[in-house]
Design a protein around this motif. Structure first.
Motif, PDB file in Angstrom:
ATOM      1  N   GLY A  31       0.789  -1.097  -0.031  1.00 47.81           N
ATOM      2  CA  GLY A  31      -0.033  -0.163  -0.153  1.00 47.81           C
ATOM      3  C   GLY A  31       0.887   1.149  -0.042  1.00 47.81           C
ATOM      4  O   GLY A  31       0.484   2.239   0.688  1.00 47.81           O
ATOM      5  N   VAL A  32       1.871   1.290  -0.886  1.00 42.38           N
ATOM      6  CA  VAL A  32       2.800   2.392  -0.835  1.00 42.38           C
ATOM      7  C   VAL A  32       2.686   3.183  -2.202  1.00 42.38           C
ATOM      8  O   VAL A  32       2.178   2.297  -3.260  1.00 42.38           O
ATOM      9  N   PRO A  33       2.991   4.299  -2.349  1.00 39.70           N
ATOM     10  CA  PRO A  33       2.943   5.035  -3.433  1.00 39.70           C
ATOM     11  C   PRO A  33       3.885   4.441  -4.702  1.00 39.70           C
ATOM     12  O   PRO A  33       5.010   4.112  -4.600  1.00 39.70           O
ATOM     13  N   ARG A  34       3.405   4.182  -5.861  1.00 35.03           N
ATOM     14  CA  ARG A  34       3.957   3.505  -6.764  1.00 35.03           C
ATOM     15  C   ARG A  34       5.181   4.385  -7.418  1.00 35.03           C
ATOM     16  O   ARG A  34       6.352   3.927  -7.724  1.00 35.03           O
ATOM     17  N   SER A  35       4.768   5.865  -7.466  1.00 41.14           N
ATOM     18  CA  SER A  35       6.099   6.638  -8.019  1.00 41.14           C
ATOM     19  C   SER A  35       7.040   6.576  -6.950  1.00 41.14           C
ATOM     20  O   SER A  35       8.367   6.627  -7.623  1.00 41.14           O
ATOM     21  N   THR A  36       6.633   6.483  -5.664  1.00 39.12           N
ATOM     22  CA  THR A  36       7.974   6.598  -4.808  1.00 39.12           C
ATOM     23  C   THR A  36       8.689   5.226  -5.067  1.00 39.12           C
ATOM     24  O   THR A  36      10.031   5.321  -4.997  1.00 39.12           O
ATOM     25  N   VAL A  37       8.104   4.141  -5.158  1.00 39.83           N
ATOM     26  CA  VAL A  37       8.787   2.997  -5.264  1.00 39.83           C
ATOM     27  C   VAL A  37       9.772   2.970  -6.572  1.00 39.83           C
ATOM     28  O   VAL A  37      11.043   2.641  -6.432  1.00 39.83           O
ATOM     29  N   PHE A  38       9.343   3.488  -7.665  1.00 38.08           N
ATOM     30  CA  PHE A  38      10.057   3.282  -8.681  1.00 38.08           C
ATOM     31  C   PHE A  38      11.055   4.622  -8.834  1.00 38.08           C
ATOM     32  O   PHE A  38      12.091   4.367  -9.651  1.00 38.08           O
ATOM     33  N   ARG A  39      10.940   5.330  -8.018  1.00 32.63           N
ATOM     34  CA  ARG A  39      12.216   6.558  -7.878  1.00 32.63           C
ATOM     35  C   ARG A  39      13.262   6.066  -6.993  1.00 32.63           C
ATOM     36  O   ARG A  39      14.436   5.947  -7.359  1.00 32.63           O
ATOM     37  N   ILE A  40      12.903   4.951  -5.849  1.00 33.72           N
ATOM     38  CA  ILE A  40      14.012   4.401  -5.393  1.00 33.72           C
ATOM     39  C   ILE A  40      14.729   3.220  -6.075  1.00 33.72           C
ATOM     40  O   ILE A  40      15.696   3.130  -6.099  1.00 33.72           O
ATOM     41  N   TRP A  41      13.782   2.401  -6.627  1.00 37.09           N
ATOM     42  CA  TRP A  41      14.135   1.065  -7.461  1.00 37.09           C
ATOM     43  C   TRP A  41      13.641   1.156  -8.795  1.00 37.09           C
ATOM     44  O   TRP A  41      12.475   0.953  -9.003  1.00 37.09           O
ATOM     45  N   PRO A  42      14.436   1.648  -9.593  1.00 36.77           N
ATOM     46  CA  PRO A  42      13.924   1.649 -11.103  1.00 36.77           C
ATOM     47  C   PRO A  42      13.530   0.257 -11.609  1.00 36.77           C
ATOM     48  O   PRO A  42      12.920   0.337 -12.450  1.00 36.77           O
ATOM     49  N   ASP A  43      13.873  -0.850 -10.903  1.00 36.79           N
ATOM     50  CA  ASP A  43      13.755  -2.007 -11.584  1.00 36.79           C
ATOM     51  C   ASP A  43      13.837  -3.286 -10.398  1.00 36.79           C
ATOM     52  O   ASP A  43      13.957  -2.810  -9.318  1.00 36.79           O
ATOM     53  N   ARG A  44      13.272  -4.306 -10.657  1.00 39.49           N
ATOM     54  CA  ARG A  44      13.263  -5.506  -9.906  1.00 39.49           C
ATOM     55  C   ARG A  44      14.456  -5.737  -9.290  1.00 39.49           C
ATOM     56  O   ARG A  44      14.683  -6.317  -8.171  1.00 39.49           O
ATOM     57  N   VAL A  45      15.391  -5.900 -10.271  1.00 38.05           N
ATOM     58  CA  VAL A  45      16.756  -6.034  -9.744  1.00 38.05           C
ATOM     59  C   VAL A  45      17.395  -5.387  -8.482  1.00 38.05           C
ATOM     60  O   VAL A  45      18.040  -5.782  -7.635  1.00 38.05           O
ATOM     61  N   ALA A  46      17.208  -3.820  -8.987  1.00 40.46           N
ATOM     62  CA  ALA A  46      17.714  -3.164  -7.971  1.00 40.46           C
ATOM     63  C   ALA A  46      16.955  -3.422  -6.417  1.00 40.46           C
ATOM     64  O   ALA A  46      17.441  -3.450  -5.512  1.00 40.46           O
ATOM     65  N   PHE A  47      15.679  -3.480  -6.504  1.00 39.14           N
ATOM     66  CA  PHE A  47      14.858  -4.065  -5.299  1.00 39.14           C
ATOM     67  C   PHE A  47      15.324  -5.201  -4.608  1.00 39.14           C
ATOM     68  O   PHE A  47      15.718  -5.440  -3.547  1.00 39.14           O
ATOM     69  N   VAL A  48      15.725  -6.441  -5.582  1.00 35.40           N
ATOM     70  CA  VAL A  48      16.251  -7.488  -5.037  1.00 35.40           C
ATOM     71  C   VAL A  48      17.628  -7.422  -4.129  1.00 35.40           C
ATOM     72  O   VAL A  48      17.867  -8.173  -3.233  1.00 35.40           O
ATOM     73  N   ALA A  49      18.464  -6.492  -4.919  1.00 35.07           N
ATOM     74  CA  ALA A  49      19.663  -6.217  -4.102  1.00 35.07           C
ATOM     75  C   ALA A  49      19.595  -5.829  -2.792  1.00 35.07           C
ATOM     76  O   ALA A  49      20.154  -6.184  -1.927  1.00 35.07           O
ATOM     77  N   ASP A  50      18.627  -4.902  -2.967  1.00 36.24           N
ATOM     78  CA  ASP A  50      18.471  -4.334  -1.220  1.00 36.24           C
ATOM     79  C   ASP A  50      17.766  -5.173  -0.525  1.00 36.24           C
ATOM     80  O   ASP A  50      18.082  -5.209   0.640  1.00 36.24           O
ATOM     81  N   LEU A  51      16.882  -5.852  -1.141  1.00 35.12           N
ATOM     82  CA  LEU A  51      16.412  -7.051  -0.293  1.00 35.12           C
ATOM     83  C   LEU A  51      17.132  -7.987   0.410  1.00 35.12           C
ATOM     84  O   LEU A  51      17.191  -8.076   1.572  1.00 35.12           O
TER      85      LEU A  51
END
Length: 234
Positions: A31-51
């Protein structure tokens, strides 16, 4: 987003192609803003790295090299019988007991950590020969995490050597010892999935204390440890 993803990895594991880590799905669940998410993580790979980084850094065993109970076993062995620890023979007996107990426990404990399972999934993906999303980034991340882990383990082995009156053989250092033991444990962990009998205790005598129940990994670690180290002459 990270909290939701961590919960999902705890329940499902981290799939080789990260199929269960879809940003749009996580955005809806968190339930978070989509625009904020893609500003922090431009793609899934970037998110998985932080995860994955978050999974490791939230695991207390990553900072210490061992889980809490394994560390307690080591501390008890080092603080054991002062009289026995005053002789080379007594220190060797204490070292064997420390490795016998801690390796057997750690082989089971590590399999249940989320960080270790994620590490194994990503390592398997990289070694499969198939295209892995963000392969170069994943490899760099694993290399960084492994380097930090080996540094911690080298510090642990440095302390154990001092306690048991040992030093590294010429041309070797504690990091070499950490690499060798980590590689053996990784390989043994892989094999036990195919052959559960790896975990069956072996009753054998490795010293004057007589027969004891050993995990195969414990025997292997003892062999590595005594090959890489030597007693400090009095």
């Amino acid at each position: 987003m990270l909290a939701v993803a961590v919960d999902r990895v705890k329940e499902e594991g981290l799939l080789l192609d990260y199929a269960n880590i879809e940003l749009e799905d996580l955005i809806r669940t968190a339930g978070v803003p989509r625009s904020t998410v893609f500003r922090i993580w431009p793609d899934r790979v970037a998110f998985v790295a932080d995860l994955v980084r978050a999974l490791f850094e939230a695991d207390p065993g990553f900072d210490t090299g061992f889980d809490g109970e394994t560390l307690q076993h080591l501390e008890q062995a080092v603080a054991g019988d002062p009289q026995a620890m005053s002789t080379p023979e007594g220190r060797q007996i204490a070292l064997r007991e420390a490795l016998r107990v801690t390796v057997s426990h750690n082989m089971t404990a590590v399999e249940h950590t989320v960080a270790f399972r994620a590490y194994r999934a990503m390592s398997a993906a990289l070694s499969s020969g198939d295209a892995v999303p963000g392969g170069a980034e994943v490899r760099a991340l694993l290399s960084e995490l492994e380097d930090r882990y080996l540094t911690r383990m080298a510090e642990t082995y440095r302390g154990l050597n001092a306690a048991f009156g040992l030093r590294m053989r010429e041309g070797l250092d504690e990091r070499d010892l950490a690499v060798a033991i980590m590689a053996m444990v990784d390989g043994m962990s892989d094999h036990r999935r195919i052959n559960p009998m790896v975990d069956a205790p072996r009753v054998t005598a490795l010293g004057p204390e007589g027969p004891r129940d050993w995990h195969l990994a414990g025997i292997a670690v003892y062999g590595i440890y005594t090959t890489y180290t030597e007693a400090i002459e009095a």
